[in-house]
Design a protein around this motif. Structure first.
Motif, PDB file in Angstrom:
ATOM      1  N   ASP A  28      84.064  54.874   9.599  1.00  0.00           N
ATOM      2  CA  ASP A  28      84.716  53.690  10.180  1.00  0.00           C
ATOM      3  C   ASP A  28      84.633  53.705  11.700  1.00  0.00           C
ATOM      4  O   ASP A  28      84.387  52.679  12.330  1.00  0.00           O
ATOM      5  N   THR A  29      84.828  54.863  12.303  1.00  0.00           N
ATOM      6  CA  THR A  29      84.741  54.992  13.760  1.00  0.00           C
ATOM      7  C   THR A  29      83.316  54.731  14.233  1.00  0.00           C
ATOM      8  O   THR A  29      83.110  54.041  15.241  1.00  0.00           O
ATOM      9  N   ALA A  30      82.334  55.264  13.536  1.00  0.00           N
ATOM     10  CA  ALA A  30      80.933  55.093  13.941  1.00  0.00           C
ATOM     11  C   ALA A  30      80.492  53.639  13.824  1.00  0.00           C
ATOM     12  O   ALA A  30      79.798  53.125  14.707  1.00  0.00           O
ATOM     13  N   THR A  31      80.892  52.969  12.752  1.00  0.00           N
ATOM     14  CA  THR A  31      80.465  51.581  12.576  1.00  0.00           C
ATOM     15  C   THR A  31      81.226  50.622  13.485  1.00  0.00           C
ATOM     16  O   THR A  31      80.696  49.581  13.845  1.00  0.00           O
ATOM     17  N   SER A  32      82.421  50.958  13.895  1.00  0.00           N
ATOM     18  CA  SER A  32      83.180  50.053  14.763  1.00  0.00           C
ATOM     19  C   SER A  32      82.781  50.159  16.229  1.00  0.00           C
ATOM     20  O   SER A  32      82.988  49.228  16.995  1.00  0.00           O
ATOM     21  N   HIS A  33      82.178  51.279  16.640  1.00  0.00           N
ATOM     22  CA  HIS A  33      81.815  51.452  18.048  1.00  0.00           C
ATOM     23  C   HIS A  33      80.374  51.049  18.352  1.00  0.00           C
ATOM     24  O   HIS A  33      80.033  50.876  19.508  1.00  0.00           O
ATOM     25  N   HIS A  34      79.530  50.900  17.370  1.00  0.00           N
ATOM     26  CA  HIS A  34      78.154  50.409  17.526  1.00  0.00           C
ATOM     27  C   HIS A  34      77.396  51.100  18.651  1.00  0.00           C
ATOM     28  O   HIS A  34      76.760  50.451  19.483  1.00  0.00           O
ATOM     29  N   ARG A  35      77.450  52.397  18.711  1.00  0.00           N
ATOM     30  CA  ARG A  35      76.674  53.137  19.719  1.00  0.00           C
ATOM     31  C   ARG A  35      75.210  53.147  19.295  1.00  0.00           C
ATOM     32  O   ARG A  35      74.900  53.212  18.113  1.00  0.00           O
ATOM     33  N   PRO A  36      74.282  53.043  20.247  1.00  0.00           N
ATOM     34  CA  PRO A  36      72.854  52.987  19.881  1.00  0.00           C
ATOM     35  C   PRO A  36      72.348  54.247  19.191  1.00  0.00           C
ATOM     36  O   PRO A  36      71.434  54.185  18.369  1.00  0.00           O
ATOM     37  N   GLY A  42      74.168  56.033  17.157  1.00  0.00           N
ATOM     38  CA  GLY A  42      74.844  56.139  15.870  1.00  0.00           C
ATOM     39  C   GLY A  42      75.871  57.238  15.773  1.00  0.00           C
ATOM     40  O   GLY A  42      76.407  57.500  14.700  1.00  0.00           O
ATOM     41  N   VAL A  43      76.174  57.901  16.880  1.00  0.00           N
ATOM     42  CA  VAL A  43      77.115  59.012  16.878  1.00  0.00           C
ATOM     43  C   VAL A  43      78.541  58.463  16.946  1.00  0.00           C
ATOM     44  O   VAL A  43      78.836  57.568  17.731  1.00  0.00           O
ATOM     45  N   ALA A  44      79.410  59.014  16.136  1.00  0.00           N
ATOM     46  CA  ALA A  44      80.811  58.601  16.135  1.00  0.00           C
ATOM     47  C   ALA A  44      81.554  59.288  17.273  1.00  0.00           C
ATOM     48  O   ALA A  44      81.455  60.505  17.412  1.00  0.00           O
ATOM     49  N   PRO A  45      82.294  58.536  18.087  1.00  0.00           N
ATOM     50  CA  PRO A  45      83.077  59.169  19.157  1.00  0.00           C
ATOM     51  C   PRO A  45      84.346  59.795  18.590  1.00  0.00           C
ATOM     52  O   PRO A  45      85.451  59.328  18.810  1.00  0.00           O
ATOM     53  N   LEU A  46      84.160  60.850  17.843  1.00  0.00           N
ATOM     54  CA  LEU A  46      85.251  61.487  17.122  1.00  0.00           C
ATOM     55  C   LEU A  46      85.181  62.988  17.389  1.00  0.00           C
ATOM     56  O   LEU A  46      84.098  63.570  17.408  1.00  0.00           O
TER      57      LEU A  46
END
Length: 113
Positions: free
Chosen positions: A13-21, A23-27
């Protein structure tokens, strides 16, 4: 397994909501600590208990057989795990949808597995 599914759902959920190019989750990686600690304790108690049971129940001249049996059982478990992953790949990757264990971890559904 429940803890692992909850952590994976949070990560996805964190990875898909932040849409980083990339694909890494800011977690934080510390989210993995509870599941890894639980798995470590479960594995340690399981292995120690199984070996102790074998050493108590097997006759003295078959103690090495118990260790060999333990290794064979670990090999069979790894084979079954591989068969399970192959089955999940074949069953879930249909109708143009990515399978649960896709190469892109954000497109896959590891939390279902």
């Amino acid at each position: 397994m429940i803890v692992a599914a909850m952590v994976e759902k949070k990560r996805r959920d964190t990875a898909t909501s932040h849409h980083r190019p990339d694909g890494v989750a800011p977690l934080s990686v510390m989210w993995l600590a509870p599941e890894l600690i639980l798995m470590a304790f479960a594995e340690a108690f399981n292995l120690l208990g199984l070996l102790e049971f074998y050493y108590k129940e097997f006759p003295d001249n078959m103690k090495s057989m118990s260790t060999a049996m333990f290794c064979v059982m670990a090999g069979v478990a790894n084979y079954l795990s591989s068969a399970s992953v192959t089955t999940v790949h074949k069953v879930t990757g249909k109708h143009g949808q990515p399978n649960w264990l896709a190469a892109n971890i954000n497109a896959g559904r590891v939390d279902y597995f």
